[in-house]
Design a protein around this motif. Structure first.
Motif, PDB file in Angstrom:
ATOM      1  N   GLY A 145       0.890  -1.315  -0.069  1.00 49.84           N
ATOM      2  CA  GLY A 145      -0.020   0.019  -0.095  1.00 49.84           C
ATOM      3  C   GLY A 145       1.013   1.267   0.072  1.00 49.84           C
ATOM      4  O   GLY A 145       0.152   2.380   0.379  1.00 49.84           O
ATOM      5  N   ARG A 146       1.941   1.184  -0.236  1.00 51.68           N
ATOM      6  CA  ARG A 146       2.758   2.423  -0.425  1.00 51.68           C
ATOM      7  C   ARG A 146       2.930   3.186  -1.497  1.00 51.68           C
ATOM      8  O   ARG A 146       3.645   4.159  -1.555  1.00 51.68           O
ATOM      9  CB  ARG A 146       4.332   1.911   0.153  1.00 51.68           C
ATOM     10  N   GLY A 147       2.499   2.719  -2.602  1.00 57.02           N
ATOM     11  CA  GLY A 147       2.561   3.361  -4.001  1.00 57.02           C
ATOM     12  C   GLY A 147       3.722   2.914  -4.597  1.00 57.02           C
ATOM     13  O   GLY A 147       4.728   2.498  -3.935  1.00 57.02           O
ATOM     14  N   LEU A 159       9.683   6.211   5.491  1.00 54.99           N
ATOM     15  CA  LEU A 159       8.706   5.542   4.663  1.00 54.99           C
ATOM     16  C   LEU A 159       8.213   4.248   5.566  1.00 54.99           C
ATOM     17  O   LEU A 159       6.946   3.925   5.928  1.00 54.99           O
ATOM     18  CB  LEU A 159       9.013   4.931   3.287  1.00 54.99           C
ATOM     19  N   ARG A 160       9.091   3.747   6.191  1.00 54.87           N
ATOM     20  CA  ARG A 160       8.853   2.104   6.958  1.00 54.87           C
ATOM     21  C   ARG A 160       8.217   2.674   8.289  1.00 54.87           C
ATOM     22  O   ARG A 160       7.469   1.804   8.792  1.00 54.87           O
ATOM     23  CB  ARG A 160      10.116   1.494   7.369  1.00 54.87           C
ATOM     24  N   HIS A 161       8.514   3.987   8.710  1.00 50.26           N
ATOM     25  CA  HIS A 161       7.825   4.324  10.107  1.00 50.26           C
ATOM     26  C   HIS A 161       6.644   5.382  10.011  1.00 50.26           C
ATOM     27  O   HIS A 161       6.498   5.971  11.067  1.00 50.26           O
ATOM     28  CB  HIS A 161       9.018   4.895  11.068  1.00 50.26           C
ATOM     29  N   ILE A 187      11.624   2.991  -3.016  1.00 46.52           N
ATOM     30  CA  ILE A 187      12.602   3.421  -2.342  1.00 46.52           C
ATOM     31  C   ILE A 187      13.103   2.318  -1.381  1.00 46.52           C
ATOM     32  O   ILE A 187      14.168   2.232  -1.181  1.00 46.52           O
ATOM     33  CB  ILE A 187      12.211   4.779  -1.666  1.00 46.52           C
ATOM     34  N   ILE A 188      12.060   1.841  -0.716  1.00 49.93           N
ATOM     35  CA  ILE A 188      12.278   0.745   0.239  1.00 49.93           C
ATOM     36  C   ILE A 188      13.132  -0.227  -0.477  1.00 49.93           C
ATOM     37  O   ILE A 188      14.093  -0.817   0.067  1.00 49.93           O
ATOM     38  CB  ILE A 188      11.059   0.399   1.061  1.00 49.93           C
ATOM     39  N   GLN A 189      12.709  -0.641  -1.476  1.00 49.98           N
ATOM     40  CA  GLN A 189      13.527  -1.878  -2.239  1.00 49.98           C
ATOM     41  C   GLN A 189      14.979  -1.406  -2.555  1.00 49.98           C
ATOM     42  O   GLN A 189      15.966  -2.268  -2.475  1.00 49.98           O
ATOM     43  CB  GLN A 189      12.540  -2.088  -3.562  1.00 49.98           C
ATOM     44  N   VAL A 232      23.141   7.709  -1.150  1.00 48.10           N
ATOM     45  CA  VAL A 232      22.823   6.450  -0.512  1.00 48.10           C
ATOM     46  C   VAL A 232      22.420   6.944   0.762  1.00 48.10           C
ATOM     47  O   VAL A 232      21.394   6.289   1.294  1.00 48.10           O
ATOM     48  CB  VAL A 232      23.864   5.426  -0.561  1.00 48.10           C
ATOM     49  N   ASP A 233      22.925   7.887   1.509  1.00 48.69           N
ATOM     50  CA  ASP A 233      22.498   8.208   2.667  1.00 48.69           C
ATOM     51  C   ASP A 233      21.131   8.986   2.806  1.00 48.69           C
ATOM     52  O   ASP A 233      20.373   8.633   3.559  1.00 48.69           O
ATOM     53  CB  ASP A 233      23.481   8.970   3.479  1.00 48.69           C
ATOM     54  N   ARG A 234      20.805   9.501   2.202  1.00 51.05           N
ATOM     55  CA  ARG A 234      19.512  10.472   1.460  1.00 51.05           C
ATOM     56  C   ARG A 234      18.430   9.248   1.357  1.00 51.05           C
ATOM     57  O   ARG A 234      17.374   9.536   1.790  1.00 51.05           O
ATOM     58  CB  ARG A 234      19.537  11.414   0.515  1.00 51.05           C
ATOM     59  N   LEU A 235      18.940   8.210   0.372  1.00 49.85           N
ATOM     60  CA  LEU A 235      17.978   7.319   0.034  1.00 49.85           C
ATOM     61  C   LEU A 235      17.739   6.456   1.447  1.00 49.85           C
ATOM     62  O   LEU A 235      16.513   6.180   1.798  1.00 49.85           O
ATOM     63  CB  LEU A 235      18.477   6.273  -0.942  1.00 49.85           C
ATOM     64  N   GLN A 236      18.666   5.968   2.122  1.00 46.12           N
ATOM     65  CA  GLN A 236      18.186   5.185   3.416  1.00 46.12           C
ATOM     66  C   GLN A 236      17.327   5.925   4.332  1.00 46.12           C
ATOM     67  O   GLN A 236      16.703   5.492   4.982  1.00 46.12           O
ATOM     68  CB  GLN A 236      19.561   4.696   3.895  1.00 46.12           C
ATOM     69  N   LYS A 237      17.679   7.278   4.367  1.00 42.84           N
ATOM     70  CA  LYS A 237      16.899   8.045   5.345  1.00 42.84           C
ATOM     71  C   LYS A 237      15.206   8.152   4.987  1.00 42.84           C
ATOM     72  O   LYS A 237      14.293   8.125   5.643  1.00 42.84           O
ATOM     73  CB  LYS A 237      17.385   9.675   5.544  1.00 42.84           C
TER      74      LYS A 237
END
Length: 146
Positions: free
Chosen positions: A38-40, A99-101, A46-48, A89-94
């Motif tokens: 359900g995240r679109g 998104l996860r939270h 981004i998560i993947q 990559v740090d921006r992506l992980q943030k």
């Protein structure tokens, strides 16, 4: 957990550096499946990508880091990627962590709080300053519960 998964953990754990390592991998996989529902398209992407990059960095230095952020702090990874890629990559992980939270309820509550702050604490009818999708369901349920 299945009996197979529980039986496999100790055997694989000794091969890969401990039972906690395998258990952590299993939790990450479970969270990834839940987080992408359900995240679109963009949120899931981004998560993947974050999970994929974390795995790539772990494999490249042949060691497991607890998170992508921890992997990026390793000197070996910083040397391999260079400062520009580390920053990107740090921006992506943030973004992935955010998104996860984040839940739809927390976003709806934030919109309500900002709306109240901008209007001096007064409640607003649904048609004034309505969210983009036109829904005031969270606001209506919160106001009804007060």
């Amino acid at each position: 957990r299945s009996v197979f998964a529980m039986a496999a953990v100790p055997r694989l754990g000794r091969q890969r550096g401990g039972v906690n390592h395998i258990a952590a991998r299993m939790r990450i996989k479970e969270r990834r499946e839940v987080a992408t529902e359900g995240r679109g398209d963009l949120g899931g992407q981004i998560i993947q990508a974050s999970c994929c990059l974390h795995d790539m960095l772990d494999r490249s230095v042949e060691g497991h880091a607890h998170s992508l952020g921890a992997a990026l702090r390793r000197p070996e990874c910083q040397r391999l990627l260079g400062p520009v890629l580390v920053k990107r990559v740090d921006r992506l992980q943030k973004s992935a962590a955010i998104l996860r939270h984040t839940t739809s309820f927390s976003v709806e509550m934030l919109v309500i709080e900002v709306r109240r702050a901008l209007l001096g604490g007064s409640d607003v009818p649904c048609d004034v300053m309505a969210p983009v999708n036109g829904s005031c369901s969270a606001e209506e349920s919160v106001v009804e519960s007060l």
